[in-house]
Design a protein around this motif. Structure first.
Motif, short mmCIF file in Angstrom:
data_model
loop_
_atom_site.label_atom_id
_atom_site.label_comp_id
_atom_site.label_asym_id
_atom_site.label_seq_id
_atom_site.Cartn_x
_atom_site.Cartn_y
_atom_site.Cartn_z
N LYS A 3 95.17 -5.04 22.47
CA LYS A 3 96.74 -5.13 22.70
C LYS A 3 97.28 -5.97 23.79
O LYS A 3 98.19 -6.68 23.42
CB LYS A 3 97.33 -3.41 23.01
CG LYS A 3 98.98 -3.98 22.89
CD LYS A 3 99.83 -2.10 22.63
CE LYS A 3 99.27 -1.65 23.36
NZ LYS A 3 100.43 -2.05 25.48
N LEU B 47 91.99 0.34 14.13
CA LEU B 47 91.35 -0.93 16.09
C LEU B 47 90.34 -2.21 15.87
O LEU B 47 91.30 -3.16 15.94
CB LEU B 47 90.28 0.03 16.51
CG LEU B 47 91.74 1.62 17.11
CD1 LEU B 47 90.66 2.53 17.68
CD2 LEU B 47 92.80 1.05 17.82
N ARG C 218 92.04 -0.04 22.53
CA ARG C 218 93.57 -0.27 22.14
C ARG C 218 94.05 -1.49 23.23
O ARG C 218 94.67 -2.16 22.78
CB ARG C 218 94.02 0.35 21.40
CG ARG C 218 95.22 0.10 20.58
CD ARG C 218 96.01 1.14 19.59
NE ARG C 218 97.29 1.68 20.55
CZ ARG C 218 98.06 1.36 20.35
NH1 ARG C 218 98.71 0.17 20.10
NH2 ARG C 218 98.87 1.69 21.34
N TYR D 99 93.74 -5.39 15.80
CA TYR D 99 93.24 -5.60 17.15
C TYR D 99 91.72 -6.13 17.43
O TYR D 99 92.01 -6.76 18.80
CB TYR D 99 93.40 -4.23 18.17
CG TYR D 99 95.01 -3.31 17.58
CD1 TYR D 99 95.75 -4.11 18.64
CD2 TYR D 99 95.26 -2.35 16.99
CE1 TYR D 99 97.26 -2.74 19.03
CE2 TYR D 99 96.38 -1.74 17.11
CZ TYR D 99 97.34 -2.15 17.56
OH TYR D 99 97.71 -1.33 17.97
#
Length: 425
Positions: free
Chosen positions: A52, A95, A48, A99
């Motif tokens: 991110k 996720l 992540r 993302y």
């Protein structure tokens, strides 16, 4: 075929062949590829944070055999009746959808370090420029004579959260007044040092809530001392007098064998019979870490303290329970902290972003009885030899009720915060 979200395979045709070769996971055009094996507190956090913070600059794939992750941390509270199983179980959909992480719910079989590929159980291959290995632990079943993977269906360990946790809960709920539980505690090093003793507290709490005044819990421990021992002992005497007995190696003399058929644990001192026997054996890094050549004689993986980079391969990072992290314990908080350092380092190497000096932290909370929480933790920094503690703290015996309740409430807030940090939900 594995369940792959967000992105798809590419297929290649073998030279001179009329059939398709094994699928080869496609690389996004021009993007460095980062693959993470293991979707726990370390692996999912790392995936992540890279996705991110790197935006569209990295192609991130998370490989996890299970479609959901059940946290070992707070699983004892499920055993004690404070949490539902669903409340400690989390999925990976966010996720993928929020993302852009490719989530592969399939088993990674091995790592071809020379080709920089993860080989999947079905023979397909996932290429990488950097690899994070976060497989957690495997259990060394035969470290306890007579114990085995098959015996774990009778004498559950529940040290990998999921079906084993449910099995232990069912067996615990079936205990009647006057019956006895025997725990075989693990030797160092192992996942969550205070965990076995919080588990005993939650078992005792459950019996107390049912009005069972004639149950016993016996702990057979291969260690001469254990994490937060003074705090747990104080709590057991206060809340569960006469219910819990702890035997260290100087008393029991050694564990000779366990017998799943009779529920007996034989020691040099005596043979203890349990209506429920909870065996937590010795542990090592998850199997793929060993097969990739990342472990040493300890069964765990040496790393560079400043980055979590494997000492065996500059393109691989090992985080969480599988790593040899110096003074840091094996815990979900530690794994989450280590993941951020590894993610930052990889992002810097592959995208040219700034890399800051590594800092690590950990706190382990334990619940002894309703609103009586205790904690231990530290801050850490890399030294030349290891990740070293720079400051530490621990709850004290004799603390007042308000402080203990505040500590428990802090842990509940932490759980919500860390699972959000891991899964982005």
């Amino acid at each position: 075929m594995p369940n792959i979200t967000r992105r798809t395979f590419g297929f290649v045709v073998g030279a001179g062949a009329t059939t398709l070769a094994m699928p080869y996971y496609a690389r996004a055009q021009g993007k460095p590829r980062v693959v993470v094996i293991g979707g726990g507190a370390g692996g999912a956090t790392a995936a992540r944070y890279m996705a991110k913070d790197a935006g569209e600059d990295l192609d991130v794939t998370l490989i996890e055999a299970n479609p959901q992750y059940t946290t070992c941390f707070f699983s004892n509270l499920y055993l004690g009746g404070y949490r539902s199983f669903d409340s400690i179980t989390h999925g990976y959909d966010n996720l993928a959808s929020n993302y852009g992480i490719t989530v592969v719910n399939a088993m990674a079989d091995s790592v071809d370090r020379e080709a920089r590929e993860v080989v999947m159980a079905d023979g397909s291959k996932v290429p990488y420029d950097r690899l994070i290995v976060a497989p957690g632990i495997d259990l060394i079943y035969d470290s306890v004579p007579g114990y085995s993977e098959e015996a774990a269906e009778v004498m559950p360990h529940a040290w990998k959260a999921g079906p084993q946790t449910k099995l232990l809960k069912a067996r615990l709920d079936a205990i009647e007044n006057g019956q006895q539980v025997v725990m075989v505690a693990p030797p160092n090093p192992y996942r969550c040092p205070p965990g076995p003793y919080e588990r005993v507290s939650m078992m005792a709490h459950l019996f107390k809530e049912k009005g069972y005044d004639d149950c016993k819990i016996v702990i057979i421990d291969p260690k001469p001392k254990f994490s937060k021992q003074g705090l747990f002992t104080e709590g057991w005497e206060k809340y569960y007098p006469g219910m819990i007995e702890w035997y260290g190696p100087d008393v029991h003399g050694g564990i000779a064998s366990v017998d799943p058929q009779t529920g007996e644990v034989e020691t040099d001192l005596d043979t203890f019979r349990g209506d429920l026997v909870n065996v937590i054996p010795a542990q090592k890094a998850g199997m793929i870490a060993a097969s990739a050549g990342l472990t040493n004689d300890s069964g765990f993986c040496p790393i560079d303290p400043a980055s979590m980079r494997s000492q065996a391969d500059e393109n691989i990072f090992v985080i969480g329970d599988a790593s040899i992290a110096g003074d840091m314990p094996k815990s979900g908080f530690s794994a989450n902290s280590q993941a951020k350092v590894a993610a930052m380092t990889i992002r810097g190497e592959l995208t040219g972003s700034k890399v800051f000096p590594a800092k690590y932290s950990n706190t382990c909370w334990s619940l002894i009885e309703t609103n009586d929480g205790v904690k231990v933790g530290a801050q850490y920094a890399p030294s030349a030899e290891k990740i070293a503690s720079t400051s530490s703290f621990i709850s004290q015996t004799g603390e007042d009720d308000a402080l203990r309740q505040a500590t428990y409430e802090e842990s509940v807030g932490w759980y919500k915060g860390i699972t959000t940090d891991i899964f982005g939900t």
